[in-house]
Design a protein around this motif. Structure first.
Motif, PDB file in Angstrom:
ATOM      1  N   LEU A  52       9.257  -1.425  10.427  1.00 58.38           N
ATOM      2  CA  LEU A  52       9.104  -1.004   9.036  1.00 58.38           C
ATOM      3  C   LEU A  52       9.510  -2.114   8.079  1.00 58.38           C
ATOM      4  O   LEU A  52      10.554  -2.763   8.250  1.00 58.38           O
ATOM      5  CB  LEU A  52       9.961   0.243   8.780  1.00 58.38           C
ATOM      6  N   ASP A  53       8.687  -2.347   7.062  1.00 59.70           N
ATOM      7  CA  ASP A  53       8.983  -3.347   6.027  1.00 59.70           C
ATOM      8  C   ASP A  53       9.883  -2.707   4.971  1.00 59.70           C
ATOM      9  O   ASP A  53       9.414  -2.015   4.065  1.00 59.70           O
ATOM     10  CB  ASP A  53       7.673  -3.836   5.396  1.00 59.70           C
ATOM     11  N   HIS A  54      11.190  -2.926   5.093  1.00 57.76           N
ATOM     12  CA  HIS A  54      12.140  -2.279   4.191  1.00 57.76           C
ATOM     13  C   HIS A  54      12.059  -2.827   2.763  1.00 57.76           C
ATOM     14  O   HIS A  54      12.466  -2.154   1.817  1.00 57.76           O
ATOM     15  CB  HIS A  54      13.562  -2.426   4.733  1.00 57.76           C
ATOM     16  N   LYS A  60      12.368   2.684  -4.266  1.00 59.72           N
ATOM     17  CA  LYS A  60      11.567   3.883  -4.031  1.00 59.72           C
ATOM     18  C   LYS A  60      12.519   5.064  -3.825  1.00 59.72           C
ATOM     19  O   LYS A  60      13.285   5.098  -2.857  1.00 59.72           O
ATOM     20  CB  LYS A  60      10.657   3.710  -2.806  1.00 59.72           C
ATOM     21  N   LYS A  61      12.488   6.011  -4.742  1.00 63.04           N
ATOM     22  CA  LYS A  61      13.452   7.105  -4.723  1.00 63.04           C
ATOM     23  C   LYS A  61      12.891   8.398  -4.155  1.00 63.04           C
ATOM     24  O   LYS A  61      13.637   9.229  -3.655  1.00 63.04           O
ATOM     25  CB  LYS A  61      13.970   7.348  -6.153  1.00 63.04           C
ATOM     26  N   HIS A  62      11.579   8.590  -4.251  1.00 62.89           N
ATOM     27  CA  HIS A  62      10.964   9.831  -3.746  1.00 62.89           C
ATOM     28  C   HIS A  62       9.818   9.443  -2.817  1.00 62.89           C
ATOM     29  O   HIS A  62       8.781   8.927  -3.280  1.00 62.89           O
ATOM     30  CB  HIS A  62      10.455  10.702  -4.897  1.00 62.89           C
ATOM     31  N   ILE A  63      10.021   9.670  -1.537  1.00 63.61           N
ATOM     32  CA  ILE A  63       9.081   9.198  -0.524  1.00 63.61           C
ATOM     33  C   ILE A  63       8.386  10.378   0.141  1.00 63.61           C
ATOM     34  O   ILE A  63       9.033  11.341   0.583  1.00 63.61           O
ATOM     35  CB  ILE A  63       9.814   8.347   0.535  1.00 63.61           C
ATOM     36  N   GLU A 134      14.615  15.046  11.354  1.00 61.33           N
ATOM     37  CA  GLU A 134      15.667  14.073  11.052  1.00 61.33           C
ATOM     38  C   GLU A 134      15.338  12.697  11.619  1.00 61.33           C
ATOM     39  O   GLU A 134      15.619  11.678  10.980  1.00 61.33           O
ATOM     40  CB  GLU A 134      16.999  14.576  11.608  1.00 61.33           C
ATOM     41  N   HIS A 135      14.729  12.642  12.802  1.00 55.21           N
ATOM     42  CA  HIS A 135      14.392  11.357  13.405  1.00 55.21           C
ATOM     43  C   HIS A 135      13.302  10.633  12.617  1.00 55.21           C
ATOM     44  O   HIS A 135      13.373   9.421  12.385  1.00 55.21           O
ATOM     45  CB  HIS A 135      13.933  11.568  14.846  1.00 55.21           C
ATOM     46  N   GLN A 141      16.380   7.577   4.495  1.00 46.54           N
ATOM     47  CA  GLN A 141      17.483   8.309   3.880  1.00 46.54           C
ATOM     48  C   GLN A 141      18.408   7.409   3.074  1.00 46.54           C
ATOM     49  O   GLN A 141      19.039   7.864   2.118  1.00 46.54           O
ATOM     50  CB  GLN A 141      18.279   9.057   4.961  1.00 46.54           C
ATOM     51  N   LYS A 142      18.506   6.135   3.435  1.00 53.30           N
ATOM     52  CA  LYS A 142      19.413   5.236   2.722  1.00 53.30           C
ATOM     53  C   LYS A 142      18.867   4.834   1.351  1.00 53.30           C
ATOM     54  O   LYS A 142      19.608   4.740   0.387  1.00 53.30           O
ATOM     55  CB  LYS A 142      19.670   3.982   3.564  1.00 53.30           C
TER      56      LYS A 142
END
Length: 320
Positions: A52-54, A60-63, A134-135, A141-142
């Protein structure tokens, strides 16, 4: 669930996570969905998330997370009886429990009821277990305040207009919340009561303000008209006629209480706001510099006119 507008959409595939800003969304899916099979193992999901490209998730607050249909439990059920709004969540939860083999309190699901006839309906359900939820959402989540999962089917069936992402936020997989509807209805009732109270108070204030303004205007007009009718005779010498003409030009807030004249002398009593007296006398003296003016205040604080202090003044006007 509170509607939100996602600022980022993430598409899971068997090989990677595709991240798109809402301003550059694909029309369909950014990969071949036919290659997607059953839910990968935890190790395979970890490998996908590791790519994943963080940097693309910064700020980005709402995904919104779109997951392949094969990774979720998607089912359709035909019911030979009508389904009420109160029973629909429980019925959907019961079917989701059977298809996911998970306890009811650990199931995330979304359902849609379609009425086919008076006696039949169709129930579409998308569900997954808490562990899967959750996975799949762990990497987000961060950075995000909130994130939600939907299926590819829900994404492809979305309406094509500017509010489609907000509508999709109502379709996030969520746990059963029996009190949520009651809380929403309670909040709506309180909001309606507050708005009704505000509108009612504004209406009453506007009404009483209008009534008070009209009453004050009518009272002043009536006092002025009565004073003019009582004390302004139509006959007299040239001097008296000039005084009467001057009095007829008085401002509306000035009330003429009495008027007497003899030869070239006129006695006048006025009731007027205190701050109006000097400007009015100055104006009259400039207009009639050949007249002699004698003034005495006979009473102060007799009342209020338009919230201003009113005084009674005796004027004696004569010619040199």
């Amino acid at each position: 669930m509170k509607p939100i507008f996602p600022d980022c959409v993430v598409f899971y595939s068997v090989s990677e996570c595709h991240v798109y800003d809402v301003s550059h969304l694909p029309e369909g899916l950014p990969f071949d969905s036919d290659k997607e099979k059953s839910l990968p193992s935890d190790v395979q999901i970890d490998a996908i998330q590791a790519q994943l490209d963080h940097e693309s998730l910064v700020n980005k607050k709402h995904i919104l997370i779109v997951v392949p249909d094969a990774w979720l439990s998607i089912s359709e059920h035909q019911l030979d009886h009508p389904l009420s709004k109160k029973l629909a969540p429980l019925a959907a939860l019961a079917f989701a429990t059977e298809t996911t083999f998970a306890p009811p309190d650990s199931i995330f699901y979304y359902y849609r009821v379609t009425k086919l006839s008076k006696q039949s309906s169709r129930l579409n359900i998308v569900a997954c277990s808490r562990n899967t939820m959750e996975h799949l959402s762990l990497p987000f989540q961060k950075s995000a305040k909130c994130s939600g999962i939907i299926s590819q089917q829900q994404w492809l069936q979305r309406p094509h207009h500017r509010f489609n992402l907000i509508l999709l936020s109502h379709q996030y997989l969520a746990v059963y919340q029996p009190e949520e509807k009651k809380q929403q209805n309670a909040r709506k009732r309180w909001i309606c009561l507050v708005l009704a109270s505000v509108v009612l108070h504004v209406a009453f204030f506007t009404f009483f303000y209008s009534i008070n303004t009209d009453y004050e205007n009518q009272r002043i007009e009536q006092q002025t008209a009565q004073a003019q009718q009582i004390v302004l005779p139509k006959q007299g010498n040239i001097f008296v006629g000039a005084v009467l003409a001057t009095l007829r030009t008085m401002p509306r807030e000035v009330r003429l209480s009495s008027f007497q004249s003899k030869d070239n002398t006129a006695s006048i009593r006025l009731s007027l706001p205190e701050d109006t007296l000097q400007p009015l006398l100055t104006q009259w003296r400039q207009k009639h510099p050949n007249w002699r003016w004698q003034m005495s205040i006979v009473q102060s604080g007799t009342g209020s006119l338009k919230t201003q202090e009113v005084i009674d003044v005796d004027l004696i006007v004569s010619t040199f």
